[in-house]
Design an enzyme around this catalytic site. Structure first.
Site, PDB file in Angstrom:
ATOM      1  N   HIS A  14      25.319  12.261  56.829  1.00  0.00           N
ATOM      2  CA  HIS A  14      25.252  11.344  57.978  1.00  0.00           C
ATOM      3  C   HIS A  14      24.658  12.065  59.193  1.00  0.00           C
ATOM      4  O   HIS A  14      23.904  11.476  59.972  1.00  0.00           O
ATOM      5  CB  HIS A  14      26.650  10.805  58.314  1.00  0.00           C
ATOM      6  N   ASP A 105      27.361   5.674  64.071  1.00  0.00           N
ATOM      7  CA  ASP A 105      27.369   5.519  62.621  1.00  0.00           C
ATOM      8  C   ASP A 105      27.964   4.144  62.288  1.00  0.00           C
ATOM      9  O   ASP A 105      29.003   3.771  62.842  1.00  0.00           O
ATOM     10  CB  ASP A 105      28.238   6.629  62.018  1.00  0.00           C
ATOM     11  N   SER A 271      26.770  17.303  48.935  1.00  0.00           N
ATOM     12  CA  SER A 271      27.807  18.034  49.661  1.00  0.00           C
ATOM     13  C   SER A 271      29.221  17.604  49.299  1.00  0.00           C
ATOM     14  O   SER A 271      30.178  18.244  49.704  1.00  0.00           O
ATOM     15  CB  SER A 271      27.596  17.831  51.164  1.00  0.00           C
ATOM     16  N   CYS A 324      21.545  25.543  49.266  1.00  0.00           N
ATOM     17  CA  CYS A 324      20.148  25.965  49.410  1.00  0.00           C
ATOM     18  C   CYS A 324      19.465  25.142  50.489  1.00  0.00           C
ATOM     19  O   CYS A 324      20.001  24.122  50.916  1.00  0.00           O
ATOM     20  CB  CYS A 324      19.423  25.773  48.080  1.00  0.00           C
ATOM     21  N   GLN A 326      17.449  22.565  50.828  1.00  0.00           N
ATOM     22  CA  GLN A 326      16.945  21.597  49.837  1.00  0.00           C
ATOM     23  C   GLN A 326      15.505  21.150  50.083  1.00  0.00           C
ATOM     24  O   GLN A 326      14.717  21.018  49.146  1.00  0.00           O
ATOM     25  CB  GLN A 326      17.873  20.386  49.774  1.00  0.00           C
ATOM     26  N   TRP A 344      21.735   9.163  49.183  1.00  0.00           N
ATOM     27  CA  TRP A 344      20.577   8.487  49.782  1.00  0.00           C
ATOM     28  C   TRP A 344      19.617   9.486  50.431  1.00  0.00           C
ATOM     29  O   TRP A 344      18.391   9.345  50.320  1.00  0.00           O
ATOM     30  CB  TRP A 344      21.036   7.426  50.784  1.00  0.00           C
ATOM     31  N   ASN A 345      20.141  10.509  51.076  1.00  0.00           N
ATOM     32  CA  ASN A 345      19.239  11.499  51.685  1.00  0.00           C
ATOM     33  C   ASN A 345      18.455  12.240  50.610  1.00  0.00           C
ATOM     34  O   ASN A 345      17.245  12.416  50.729  1.00  0.00           O
ATOM     35  CB  ASN A 345      20.024  12.517  52.521  1.00  0.00           C
ATOM     36  N   GLU A 349      14.502  12.317  50.186  1.00  0.00           N
ATOM     37  CA  GLU A 349      13.827  13.623  50.268  1.00  0.00           C
ATOM     38  C   GLU A 349      12.942  13.847  49.041  1.00  0.00           C
ATOM     39  O   GLU A 349      11.814  14.336  49.159  1.00  0.00           O
ATOM     40  CB  GLU A 349      14.873  14.736  50.406  1.00  0.00           C
ATOM     41  N   ASP A 365      27.269   4.730  46.708  1.00  0.00           N
ATOM     42  CA  ASP A 365      25.974   4.045  46.600  1.00  0.00           C
ATOM     43  C   ASP A 365      25.016   4.680  45.594  1.00  0.00           C
ATOM     44  O   ASP A 365      23.946   4.140  45.322  1.00  0.00           O
ATOM     45  CB  ASP A 365      25.300   4.003  47.983  1.00  0.00           C
ATOM     46  N   GLN A 366      25.403   5.836  45.043  1.00  0.00           N
ATOM     47  CA  GLN A 366      24.476   6.574  44.172  1.00  0.00           C
ATOM     48  C   GLN A 366      24.074   5.784  42.928  1.00  0.00           C
ATOM     49  O   GLN A 366      22.957   5.932  42.428  1.00  0.00           O
ATOM     50  CB  GLN A 366      25.128   7.909  43.768  1.00  0.00           C
TER      51      GLN A 366
END
Ligand code: UDP
Length: 447
Positions: A14, A105, A271, A324, A326, A344-345, A349, A365-366
């Site tokens: 977020h 948010d 994360s 790492c 990413q 989502w990020n 990406e 949501d994955q």
């Protein structure tokens, strides 16, 4: 100068998009203060100016809150912020920088009432896809009932969704009941918000964005990657600038440098996701069996789940790190595939970097993101789970091979490269997301 306060939830997935959005606003000439709530003494409170955005760090011990459920944690945050934000706002006013708008948010619906009470505009920021938002919104409006009565589901603007394509809180509502209430509750006062921002871009979710716009004037402003990975207009904007964990950057890059182009599968589950021990073992064995090299992020809290001696046995072809950089990894030419939980990020990406995916969603949501990765954008393959809910080592090996080899692999790579260009176009000058940010700034100036 207009001054905006941006308040994300204190979670990596977020903070990253809302920080990047802040940088884009600052680039358009606004003064922006980003509030970061830190509850971990290991992380230095930030009181600095990173790029053009001023960071205000609010430290609040949460040993207790970390262990309790999502609803209580949100209440804890609300208690802290409803006291600290008005203080911050009044301090800014007293030093000559009054706040014009709070971008909060979307989970913090109460922040809108607070903003209105202070005579300030309020903007809700959604950190998940518009497709997922549409599903939650339909639950909120009672169109889709939970628990599900039957499948598949057809909702406006969305493809036909099987139950396992829906967010886990809906597919399996018993798993995290307090989360369902929270994610659906984001729509409770959406019609009162002055602006609604979404970390997505128009052509990525064309139909569902169009449907949403029949209800609310939503503004897509993504993908929110650092500018250097997209339009390169923001000087020195190379990384997110805030890490909840310390990345093993040198080790990763040095290791990648020793590998040939497109020969590495990068594996990360973000994360928060915790894999079960059996799943961890199958994944480890699948990576070991696969022909490709692998770079695997296993957070410190998960490392004890690795099979014994795994790292020694696979040191020829594999590297395991705790965290790492990413974006740098995805941009590296050695990386040919991203095995991802489809946060989502991470999804945005990978899309924006042109890296094909093996989608291995875990929760929230994955599941829906994974459906879009495989069937709508056609930039990856989704793993199949067996009757025990496990993705076997054979399945892992099969999916990696599908993405990295053969005709299907080539087609997926072509699609990935096309999406990469479209993502860049969205944020470039005059692109759909850039225009939406411009419109917001212009509207604020007129207020
Ligand atoms: N990330 C990172 N290093 C890692 C793993 C993840 O920097 O080793 C970043 C990643 O680039 C992304 C964020 O952490 O921006 C994770 O967000 P996402 O929405 O993908 O997943 P979440 O962590 O919220 O489940």
């Amino acid at each position: 100068m207009l001054h905006i306060l941006v308040v994300p939830l204190p979670l990596q997935g977020h903070i990253n998009p809302m920080f990047q959005f802040s940088k884009r606003l600052a680039f358009k000439g606004l003064r922006v203060t980003l509030v970061i709530i830190s509850s971990d003494t290991h992380h230095e409170p930030i009181e600095t100016q990173l790029s053009l955005v001023k960071i205000e760090s609010i430290y609040a011990a949460s040993e207790e809150a970390d262990k309790i459920n999502a609803e209580k944690k949100m209440q804890w945050l609300q208690n802290i912020l409803s006291k600290r934000l008005p203080e911050l706002i009044s301090k800014q006013e007293s030093i000559g920088y009054p706040i014009s708008c709070i971008v909060y948010d979307s989970a913090m619906t109460w922040a809108l009432d607070m903003a209105k009470g202070l005579g300030i505009a309020g903007a809700s920021f959604f950190t998940h896809s518009c497709a997922v938002g549409t599903v939650y919104c339909n639950v909120h409006q009672g169109v889709l009932s939970v628990p599900l009565k039957e499948g598949p589901i057809l909702l406006p603007g969305l493809p036909l969704l099987e139950p396992h394509d829906l967010p886990s809180f809906i597919y399996d509502p018993g798993s995290y009941p307090s989360f369902l209430k929270l994610v659906v509750g984001r729509f409770s006062n959406i019609t009162d918000a002055d602006w609604i921002f979404w970390n997505s871009f128009d052509c990525l979710e064309q139909e569902v964005v169009s449907w949403m716009r029949t209800r609310w004037p939503i503004k897509t402003i993504g993908p929110t990657l650092p500018s250097m990975y997209l339009d390169k207009r923001l000087e020195d904007d190379r990384d997110y600038g805030f890490n909840l964990f310390t990345p093993n950057t040198d080790t990763c890059i040095k290791w990648l440098e020793s590998k040939d182009t497109g020969t590495v599968v990068y594996v990360s589950f973000g994360s928060m996701a915790n894999l079960g021990e059996k799943q961890m073992e199958e994944l480890a064995l699948g990576l070991k069996r696969s022909k490709t090299n692998f770079l695997w992020v296993v957070r410190e809290s998960e490392i004890q789940k690795l099979p014994s001696n795994f790292e020694e046995q696979t040191s020829e072809k594999g590297l395991v790190v705790n965290w790492c950089p990413q974006l740098q990894i995805l941009a590296h030419e050695a990386v040919g595939c991203f095995m991802t939980h489809c946060g989502w990020n991470s999804t945005l990406e990978a899309l924006s970097s042109g890296v094909p995916m093996v989608a291995m969603p875990q929760w929230t949501d994955q599941l829906t993101n994974a459906k879009f990765v495989e069937d709508e954008w056609k930039v990856g393959v989704r793993v199949k789970v067996d009757q025990m809910g496990i993705v076997t080592k054979e399945e892992i090996e099969r999916c990696i091979a599908q993405v990295m080899e053969g005709e299907r692999g080539k087609e997926i790579k072509r699609n990935s490269m096309r999406w990469r260009e479209l993502a860049k176009e969205a944020v470039a000058e005059g692109g759909s997301s850039d225009k939406n940010i411009e419109e917001f700034v212009a509207a604020l100036l007129c207020k």
